[in-house]
Motif scaffolding. Structure first.
Motif, PDB file in Angstrom:
ATOM      1  N   ARG A 162     -26.211  97.369 -53.906  1.00 41.62           N
ATOM      2  CA  ARG A 162     -25.497  98.654 -53.802  1.00 41.62           C
ATOM      3  C   ARG A 162     -26.293  99.777 -54.478  1.00 41.62           C
ATOM      4  O   ARG A 162     -26.318 100.912 -53.989  1.00 41.62           O
ATOM      5  CB  ARG A 162     -24.111  98.552 -54.439  1.00 41.62           C
ATOM      6  N   GLU A 163     -26.920  99.465 -55.602  1.00 42.68           N
ATOM      7  CA  GLU A 163     -27.728 100.478 -56.294  1.00 42.68           C
ATOM      8  C   GLU A 163     -28.895 100.938 -55.419  1.00 42.68           C
ATOM      9  O   GLU A 163     -29.212 102.124 -55.363  1.00 42.68           O
ATOM     10  CB  GLU A 163     -28.241  99.924 -57.624  1.00 42.68           C
ATOM     11  N   MET A 164     -29.528  99.990 -54.748  1.00 46.68           N
ATOM     12  CA  MET A 164     -30.626 100.349 -53.830  1.00 46.68           C
ATOM     13  C   MET A 164     -30.103 101.219 -52.690  1.00 46.68           C
ATOM     14  O   MET A 164     -30.724 102.228 -52.321  1.00 46.68           O
ATOM     15  CB  MET A 164     -31.269  99.083 -53.248  1.00 46.68           C
ATOM     16  N   ALA A 165     -28.962 100.828 -52.130  1.00 46.40           N
ATOM     17  CA  ALA A 165     -28.383 101.584 -51.019  1.00 46.40           C
ATOM     18  C   ALA A 165     -28.015 103.004 -51.463  1.00 46.40           C
ATOM     19  O   ALA A 165     -28.205 103.973 -50.720  1.00 46.40           O
ATOM     20  CB  ALA A 165     -27.153 100.857 -50.480  1.00 46.40           C
ATOM     21  N   ARG A 166     -27.514 103.116 -52.688  1.00 46.81           N
ATOM     22  CA  ARG A 166     -27.185 104.436 -53.234  1.00 46.81           C
ATOM     23  C   ARG A 166     -28.449 105.267 -53.419  1.00 46.81           C
ATOM     24  O   ARG A 166     -28.477 106.464 -53.104  1.00 46.81           O
ATOM     25  CB  ARG A 166     -26.456 104.262 -54.567  1.00 46.81           C
ATOM     26  N   TYR A 167     -29.501 104.640 -53.909  1.00 45.43           N
ATOM     27  CA  TYR A 167     -30.785 105.312 -54.134  1.00 45.43           C
ATOM     28  C   TYR A 167     -31.337 105.890 -52.826  1.00 45.43           C
ATOM     29  O   TYR A 167     -31.851 107.006 -52.793  1.00 45.43           O
ATOM     30  CB  TYR A 167     -31.769 104.310 -54.740  1.00 45.43           C
ATOM     31  N   PHE A 168     -31.178 105.118 -51.738  1.00 45.86           N
ATOM     32  CA  PHE A 168     -31.677 105.574 -50.437  1.00 45.86           C
ATOM     33  C   PHE A 168     -30.652 106.421 -49.682  1.00 45.86           C
ATOM     34  O   PHE A 168     -30.874 106.793 -48.533  1.00 45.86           O
ATOM     35  CB  PHE A 168     -32.086 104.367 -49.584  1.00 45.86           C
ATOM     36  N   GLU A 169     -29.527 106.717 -50.342  1.00 45.02           N
ATOM     37  CA  GLU A 169     -28.469 107.575 -49.800  1.00 45.02           C
ATOM     38  C   GLU A 169     -27.910 107.046 -48.478  1.00 45.02           C
ATOM     39  O   GLU A 169     -27.651 107.803 -47.545  1.00 45.02           O
ATOM     40  CB  GLU A 169     -28.984 109.017 -49.634  1.00 45.02           C
ATOM     41  N   LEU A 170     -27.724 105.727 -48.434  1.00 41.75           N
ATOM     42  CA  LEU A 170     -27.067 105.164 -47.263  1.00 41.75           C
ATOM     43  C   LEU A 170     -25.597 105.568 -47.303  1.00 41.75           C
ATOM     44  O   LEU A 170     -24.960 105.494 -48.358  1.00 41.75           O
ATOM     45  CB  LEU A 170     -27.193 103.634 -47.246  1.00 41.75           C
ATOM     46  N   PRO A 171     -25.031 105.997 -46.182  1.00 44.80           N
ATOM     47  CA  PRO A 171     -23.670 106.552 -46.196  1.00 44.80           C
ATOM     48  C   PRO A 171     -22.601 105.541 -46.586  1.00 44.80           C
ATOM     49  O   PRO A 171     -21.516 105.935 -47.010  1.00 44.80           O
ATOM     50  CB  PRO A 171     -23.466 107.016 -44.739  1.00 44.80           C
ATOM     51  N   ASN A 172     -22.895 104.262 -46.465  1.00 48.15           N
ATOM     52  CA  ASN A 172     -21.888 103.237 -46.769  1.00 48.15           C
ATOM     53  C   ASN A 172     -22.191 102.478 -48.054  1.00 48.15           C
ATOM     54  O   ASN A 172     -21.712 101.368 -48.250  1.00 48.15           O
ATOM     55  CB  ASN A 172     -21.778 102.245 -45.599  1.00 48.15           C
ATOM     56  N   TRP A 173     -22.962 103.085 -48.963  1.00 53.42           N
ATOM     57  CA  TRP A 173     -23.381 102.359 -50.177  1.00 53.42           C
ATOM     58  C   TRP A 173     -22.183 101.906 -51.017  1.00 53.42           C
ATOM     59  O   TRP A 173     -22.232 100.867 -51.678  1.00 53.42           O
ATOM     60  CB  TRP A 173     -24.334 103.215 -51.014  1.00 53.42           C
ATOM     61  N   ASN A 174     -21.102 102.689 -50.989  1.00 48.94           N
ATOM     62  CA  ASN A 174     -19.916 102.313 -51.783  1.00 48.94           C
ATOM     63  C   ASN A 174     -18.729 101.947 -50.908  1.00 48.94           C
ATOM     64  O   ASN A 174     -17.583 101.949 -51.367  1.00 48.94           O
ATOM     65  CB  ASN A 174     -19.537 103.440 -52.744  1.00 48.94           C
ATOM     66  N   LYS A 175     -18.989 101.634 -49.631  1.00 48.47           N
ATOM     67  CA  LYS A 175     -17.910 101.261 -48.714  1.00 48.47           C
ATOM     68  C   LYS A 175     -17.320  99.916 -49.141  1.00 48.47           C
ATOM     69  O   LYS A 175     -18.048  98.979 -49.436  1.00 48.47           O
ATOM     70  CB  LYS A 175     -18.461 101.157 -47.288  1.00 48.47           C
ATOM     71  N   PRO A 176     -15.985  99.820 -49.197  1.00 48.08           N
ATOM     72  CA  PRO A 176     -15.380  98.530 -49.547  1.00 48.08           C
ATOM     73  C   PRO A 176     -15.795  97.448 -48.556  1.00 48.08           C
ATOM     74  O   PRO A 176     -16.063  97.725 -47.387  1.00 48.08           O
ATOM     75  CB  PRO A 176     -13.870  98.808 -49.439  1.00 48.08           C
ATOM     76  N   ALA A 177     -15.860  96.217 -49.044  1.00 50.16           N
ATOM     77  CA  ALA A 177     -16.188  95.092 -48.164  1.00 50.16           C
ATOM     78  C   ALA A 177     -15.181  95.037 -47.021  1.00 50.16           C
ATOM     79  O   ALA A 177     -13.987  95.293 -47.213  1.00 50.16           O
ATOM     80  CB  ALA A 177     -16.169  93.790 -48.951  1.00 50.16           C
ATOM     81  N   SER A 178     -15.675  94.727 -45.826  1.00 48.20           N
ATOM     82  CA  SER A 178     -14.790  94.661 -44.660  1.00 48.20           C
ATOM     83  C   SER A 178     -15.083  93.381 -43.882  1.00 48.20           C
ATOM     84  O   SER A 178     -15.720  93.412 -42.833  1.00 48.20           O
ATOM     85  CB  SER A 178     -15.001  95.897 -43.761  1.00 48.20           C
ATOM     86  N   PRO A 179     -14.639  92.244 -44.431  1.00 46.05           N
ATOM     87  CA  PRO A 179     -14.908  90.975 -43.742  1.00 46.05           C
ATOM     88  C   PRO A 179     -14.217  90.933 -42.384  1.00 46.05           C
ATOM     89  O   PRO A 179     -13.345  91.748 -42.090  1.00 46.05           O
ATOM     90  CB  PRO A 179     -14.338  89.921 -44.693  1.00 46.05           C
ATOM     91  N   CYS A 180     -14.613  89.982 -41.564  1.00 46.26           N
ATOM     92  CA  CYS A 180     -14.088  89.929 -40.199  1.00 46.26           C
ATOM     93  C   CYS A 180     -12.567  89.762 -40.214  1.00 46.26           C
ATOM     94  O   CYS A 180     -11.992  89.202 -41.140  1.00 46.26           O
ATOM     95  CB  CYS A 180     -14.763  88.824 -39.398  1.00 46.26           C
ATOM     96  N   LEU A 181     -11.925  90.247 -39.165  1.00 49.45           N
ATOM     97  CA  LEU A 181     -10.459  90.239 -39.090  1.00 49.45           C
ATOM     98  C   LEU A 181      -9.880  88.824 -39.138  1.00 49.45           C
ATOM     99  O   LEU A 181      -8.769  88.619 -39.637  1.00 49.45           O
ATOM    100  CB  LEU A 181     -10.003  90.952 -37.818  1.00 49.45           C
ATOM    101  N   SER A 182     -10.641  87.842 -38.658  1.00 47.34           N
ATOM    102  CA  SER A 182     -10.140  86.460 -38.674  1.00 47.34           C
ATOM    103  C   SER A 182      -9.914  85.948 -40.093  1.00 47.34           C
ATOM    104  O   SER A 182      -9.113  85.037 -40.308  1.00 47.34           O
ATOM    105  CB  SER A 182     -11.116  85.532 -37.947  1.00 47.34           C
ATOM    106  N   SER A 183     -10.600  86.549 -41.054  1.00 51.06           N
ATOM    107  CA  SER A 183     -10.456  86.102 -42.445  1.00 51.06           C
ATOM    108  C   SER A 183      -9.086  86.443 -43.024  1.00 51.06           C
ATOM    109  O   SER A 183      -8.749  86.006 -44.124  1.00 51.06           O
ATOM    110  CB  SER A 183     -11.555  86.718 -43.318  1.00 51.06           C
ATOM    111  N   ARG A 184      -8.274  87.200 -42.282  1.00 50.40           N
ATOM    112  CA  ARG A 184      -6.915  87.537 -42.739  1.00 50.40           C
ATOM    113  C   ARG A 184      -5.897  86.463 -42.333  1.00 50.40           C
ATOM    114  O   ARG A 184      -4.736  86.555 -42.673  1.00 50.40           O
ATOM    115  CB  ARG A 184      -6.428  88.860 -42.151  1.00 50.40           C
ATOM    116  N   ILE A 185      -6.354  85.470 -41.561  1.00 53.49           N
ATOM    117  CA  ILE A 185      -5.445  84.434 -41.045  1.00 53.49           C
ATOM    118  C   ILE A 185      -5.672  83.138 -41.814  1.00 53.49           C
ATOM    119  O   ILE A 185      -6.812  82.671 -41.908  1.00 53.49           O
ATOM    120  CB  ILE A 185      -5.690  84.209 -39.533  1.00 53.49           C
TER     121      ILE A 185
END
Length: 272
Positions: A162-185
């Motif tokens: 995440r620190e690297m992603a923030r350094y490179f200003e990736l727009p999703n560096w702090n985006k919450p994890a979004s595992p696949c929808l099947s993981s909710r079942i």
């Protein structure tokens, strides 16, 4: 922002890692891990040698699919879109504890076919060093298909990533994890297209109320809402209207999990 000496050293190791490769085909989901791998492949290898591949399957949120496409547009990355058919596979849709293995098996099988267009290129995943300590059957599928993981090889943790992603200003560096929808079942509850649509719509409702990091677990007849613990009090203020809207999606009833959001909560049965 400045990177620590340790992270700078790992970034140099990653540059050497990528430059030793003929080319990369990155299994891209739009999440931060695979986003950074794809971004670095593009940065260190050039556009022609960095290919992102995403599967627009039923278990991927439409929002996340759009964000993934936007990411590739922003950084001028070549993206190929495929459609994996894991939902038609009984080994997957019966939802055993190793469901992830069969999902990744479909994905990596399809990626080997993409490899035929790019001889000598290697398939890469976004697996990070911390993932090795979690229950992730998909890693076994990656081994079977000889998928490489630069973040594992260079021992990059989730936080460092995440620190690297923030350094490179990736727009999703702090985006919450979004595992696949099947993981909710819960495991051994069948995964269906209808359930996945209900889950996605329910989580969209929560997002519309300002809750960003959420899960709606699907227990067959009822749903259970998870938000961050610090958001539980805020959720109680709109409790009745939220429950009414989510129940209207086809649940007999819906409830709020008082424990709050715990990523991988349904894996507790496996760990026991």
């Amino acid at each position: 922002m400045n990177l620590s000496i340790e992270i700078q050293t790992k970034l140099i190791a990653l540059e050497e890692w990528f430059q030793s490769m003929e080319g990369a085909i990155v299994a891209f989901s739009g999440g931060i891990d695979s986003s950074l791998v794809l971004f670095l492949a593009r940065k260190f290898q050039g556009k022609e040698k960095a290919i992102g591949v995403i599967s627009n399957s039923e278990s991927l949120k439409k929002k996340d699919f759009q964000l993934a496409k936007d990411f590739c547009d922003q950084f001028d990355i070549h993206l190929e879109i495929i459609k994996t058919e894991e939902l038609a596979d009984e080994r997957y849709n019966q939802n055993p504890v190793n469901r992830c293995f069969f999902c990744k098996e479909h994905l990596f099988h399809d990626l080997t076919e993409i490899c035929e267009k790019y001889p000598g290129y290697h398939v890469l995943s976004g697996t990070n060093f911390d993932d090795l300590g979690d229950y992730r059957p998909g890693i076994d599928a990656a081994k079977q298909y000889q998928v490489l993981s630069p973040m594992v090889d260079c021992q990059v943790s989730k936080e460092e990533l995440r620190e690297m992603a923030r350094y490179f200003e990736l727009p999703n560096w702090n985006k919450p994890a979004s595992p696949c929808l099947s993981s909710r079942i819960p495991y051994n509850h069948t995964v269906t297209k209808e359930k996945l649509k209900q889950i996605e719509a329910a989580e969209d409702i929560l997002n519309d109320y300002g809750f960003d990091d959420v899960r709606v677990r699907h227990y067959g007849t009822y749903g259970k809402i998870e938000v961050q613990r610090e958001d539980l009090q805020k959720l109680t203020l709109v409790r009745n209207e939220v429950l009414e809207k989510i129940t209207a999606l086809g649940f007999e009833h819906c409830e709020i999990d008082p424990e709050g959001l715990v990523s991988g909560k349904l894996n507790r049965v496996v760990k026991k």
